[in-house]
Scaffold this active site. Structure first.
Site, mmCIF file in Angstrom:
data_model
loop_
_atom_site.group_PDB
_atom_site.id
_atom_site.type_symbol
_atom_site.label_atom_id
_atom_site.label_comp_id
_atom_site.label_asym_id
_atom_site.label_seq_id
_atom_site.Cartn_x
_atom_site.Cartn_y
_atom_site.Cartn_z
ATOM 1 N NE ARG A 1 -33.261 8.157 -18.914
ATOM 2 C CZ ARG A 1 -33.913 7.885 -17.404
ATOM 3 N NH1 ARG A 1 -35.174 8.184 -17.343
ATOM 4 N NH2 ARG A 1 -33.161 7.533 -16.638
ATOM 5 C CG HIS B 1 -37.280 13.244 -16.298
ATOM 6 N ND1 HIS B 1 -36.282 13.203 -17.063
ATOM 7 C CD2 HIS B 1 -37.470 12.247 -15.455
ATOM 8 C CE1 HIS B 1 -35.757 11.947 -16.865
ATOM 9 N NE2 HIS B 1 -36.424 11.462 -15.744
HETATM 10 O O1 LIG Z 1 -35.522 8.899 -14.675
HETATM 11 C C1 LIG Z 1 -35.491 8.917 -13.486
HETATM 12 C C2 LIG Z 1 -34.667 7.921 -13.093
HETATM 13 O O2 LIG Z 1 -33.811 7.105 -13.805
HETATM 14 O O3 LIG Z 1 -34.667 7.647 -11.857
#
Ligand SMILES: O=CC(=O)O
Length: 308
Positions: free
Chosen positions: A223, A271
């Site tokens: 993260r 992401h």
């Molecule tokens: O970041 C993505 C997830 O948690 O699947």
């Protein structure tokens, strides 16, 4: 007895078709406003709507549609409400591919070549054999194991670090705070796959970078909050780190003028390292609903004391 998919309608429609084929006995909805709240026993969310407990009085299991649950305020939920992380083959494959992409890009100097190409600079940079490159993975859960299995055939020297002790064949595993310095001292590339918790926020900071051999590189697939951004910039500036592959940032996206966007030593992706794949995720959720109904343990059940 309905599973309510409370996220984007486009993917909800895909899930609905798969559920209808594979579990016609489980009522499925992706339209919260057309669903009777009292019918909802299973709720699938990414960012949960407010007041789920009062809105859905008969809720029995909360499913995260992603691998992480840090976006869910666990403390606000009744302690006996099971919360389940998404563990499914599609997410694991995606992460294994991305981590491999990052390791190969760093090993083979791809960031430098992208920059050199822009400048019309035809110049090879020496690289060593994979067997001499030490790749360390922080966090040794299901995703990390998928990454390890995908990296193995390249011949990298693999090690891992996690909160509690693990044993993985061919991987030198370290654990706990006391195991961190020895782990870091032997990493040329460190991959963060940790869950975000109070203990791991900010863990990618200058103290940690300084424990790595000079010139190491970072891949963050955890993260954005794991990373202290200013510390990364300093480490890249001083050469303590030679590069970084970042799939996550805090916030997402970064401000338009953030230095990470144009930094030549940073590869930034939005992401996308791994995504829940409806085809395989639906099977994982159906299997967990069936487990729950038959009173057996669900896969991916969050330990509320550890927050993951
Ligand atoms: O970041 C993505 C997830 O948690 O699947």
């Amino acid at each position: 007895m309905t599973f309510l998919y409370h996220a984007d309608a486009e993917r909800g429609m895909e899930w609905a078709a798969l559920f209808a084929q594979r579990a016609p006995d489980i009522a499925f909805s992706f339209r919260p406003h057309e669903t009777h709240p009292a019918d909802v026993r299973y709720l699938g969310v990414w960012h949960p709507p407010a007041d789920i407990v009062t809105t859905y009085p008969n809720l029995q299991v909360l499913f995260s549609l992603g691998a992480g649950v840090d976006q869910i305020d666990l403390a606000a939920l009744p302690s006996d409400l099971p919360v389940v992380r998404m563990i499914e083959p599609g997410i694991c494959d995606g992460m294994a591919e991305y981590a491999t992409l990052g390791v190969l890009a760093l090993h083979r100097h791809l960031l430098s070549y992208v920059s050199q190409q822009r400048h019309g600079d035809w110049r090879g940079i020496r690289f060593g054999p994979a067997a001499e490159l030490r790749v360390g993975i922080m966090g040794l859960g299901v995703l990390a194991r998928a990454v390890i299995n995908r990296l193995r055939p390249f011949g990298y020297v693999l090690s891992g670090w996690s909160r509690s002790a693990h044993q993985i064949e061919g991987v030198h595993c370290h654990s706990g705070e006391s195991g961190l310095p020895a782990f870091l001292a032997h990493c040329n590339i460190v991959i963060c796959l940790l869950p975000l918790t109070g203990e791991t926020a900010g863990i990618l900071n200058s103290t940690l970078f300084n424990m790595l051999p000079k010139g190491s590189a970072l891949i963050n697939c955890g993260r954005g909050e794991h990373l202290v951004q200013a510390d990364l910039l300093v480490a890249l500036e001083t050469g303590q780190l030679s590069g970084a592959v970042l799939d996550v940032t805090d916030p997402e996206p970064l401000a338009a003028n953030h230095p990470f966007w144009s930094h030549e030593k940073i590869l930034l992706t939005p992401h996308i390292a791994s995504m829940t794949q409806p085809d395989t995720a639906v099977d994982a959720v159906i299997a967990n609903i069936r487990r729950h109904r038959s009173g057996t343990a669900m896969v991916g059940l969050v330990d509320r004391t550890r927050s993951y």
